[in-house]
Design an enzyme around this catalytic site. Structure first.
Site, PDB file in Angstrom:
ATOM      1  CE  LYS A 128      34.596   6.370  78.371  1.00 53.81           C
ATOM      2  NZ  LYS A 128      35.439   7.370  77.484  1.00 53.81           N
TER       3      LYS A 128
ATOM      4  CG  ASN B  79      34.195   9.368  82.556  1.00 49.96           C
ATOM      5  OD1 ASN B  79      33.396  10.139  83.274  1.00 49.96           O
ATOM      6  ND2 ASN B  79      35.378   9.927  82.455  1.00 49.96           N
TER       7      ASN B  79
ATOM      8  N   GLY C 283      36.030  10.526  64.331  1.00 49.92           N
ATOM      9  CA  GLY C 283      35.308   9.259  64.925  1.00 49.92           C
ATOM     10  C   GLY C 283      33.743   9.883  65.387  1.00 49.92           C
TER      11      GLY C 283
ATOM     12  CB  THR D 222      37.696   3.037  80.052  1.00 50.93           C
ATOM     13  OG1 THR D 222      38.172   3.437  78.807  1.00 50.93           O
ATOM     14  CG2 THR D 222      38.155   1.391  80.293  1.00 50.93           C
TER      15      THR D 222
ATOM     16  CG  ASP E 256      36.016  10.974  79.036  1.00 48.25           C
ATOM     17  OD1 ASP E 256      36.889  10.747  79.713  1.00 48.25           O
ATOM     18  OD2 ASP E 256      35.265   9.936  78.750  1.00 48.25           O
TER      19      ASP E 256
END
Length: 270
Positions: free
Chosen positions: A66, A87, A124, A62, A101
């Site tokens: 990564k 990940n 983001g 995490t 993910d």
């Protein structure tokens, strides 16, 4: 028989629910595997990885590891190659890297009936945002708008989306918002937009999928008015299911034996 060890690494890591999820799954599968957590920062990653002996089967990674895991992997799956993020590491003869993910987002949205989207907004510009872009493309998105505090940081995401054939734009959080079907928020847990900005994005944001899940509802979900707000807990669950598939037989897409019971046990400990 050689004991098998797995762990989740990151910084911070004390909040991680991954040990509970994996322990529940391996209990159902009848596997005597130990899955722990360890605080590892960017500077310590290389030495920590080199210290693992042959009893180690794999790692979950995490923030902020990564990208480093991506560089460490000798072989990577397509999602890892596209996003530049790993990940999951399978510690085989050749170090194999995966990004679960992307599939976790697709599966989590599918559980809520979101299997086809057109216009998407991603909040983001980090590694999780890259996974969100790829996931939304796989769900049919034709245009993706990235919002970030510093829009120039989204250049890599813009190039990624365009490479996948999607119309991409980038802007600041407080820019005027057009209507979209889905907003995917990839901001770190605890991040908060000011109320006016959150309200503007919410009014025309469609369904909110917020990767944050603790605490829930997140600050953004509380301010959301445009549609349903979905917790990122589903992404946590389904990316872990894909990790377990990798650790059991090396393939994130192939179900493990009795997978319905495995997933039920994992849900029970969330």
């Amino acid at each position: 028989m050689t004991p098998r060890h797995l762990a989740v690494w990151g910084d911070p890591i004390a909040h991680s629910k991954s040990p509970r999820l994996h322990a529940a799954a391996y209990g159902v599968l009848g596997l005597d595997w130990e899955y722990t957590r360890r605080q590892v920062d960017e500077d310590g990653f290389g030495d920590a990885l080199a210290s693992l002996d042959g009893s180690w089967l794999g790692l979950s990674l995490t923030m902020p590891l990564k990208e480093q895991a991506h560089r460490a992997a000798a072989v990577r799956d397509r999602h890892a190659e596209l996003t530049g993020a790993v990940n999951t590491l399978l510690l085989a003869d050749v170090l194999q890297g995966f990004n679960t993910d992307v599939g976790g987002i697709v599966d989590a949205l599918g559980q809520h009936g979101l299997v086809d989207v057109d216009r998407v907004r991603v909040l983001g510009a980090g590694a999780t945002a890259a996974s969100a872009v790829v996931a939304c493309v796989e769900l049919g998105a034709r245009s993706i708008e990235v919002r970030a505090r510093r829009p120039e940081r989204a250049a890599t995401l813009i190039a990624l989306g365009e490479r996948l054939g999607v119309d991409m734009t980038a802007d600041a959080f407080d820019a005027d918002a057009d209507q979209v079907d889905l907003t995917v928020a990839t901001l770190p847990s605890g991040s908060a937009l000011d109320h006016v900005t959150a309200a503007r994005l919410g009014e025309r944001g469609g369904v909110l999928f917020d990767v944050a899940y603790s605490p829930w509802p997140s600050a953004l979900a509380t301010a959301w008015t445009g549609g349903q707000a979905i917790s990122g807990e589903g992404m946590l669950l389904w990316q872990a299911v894909r990790q377990i598939r990798i650790f059991v037989h090396g393939d994130p897409t192939a179900a493990v034996p009795g997978e319905d019971a495995v997933v039920a046990a994992m849900r029970a400990v969330l």
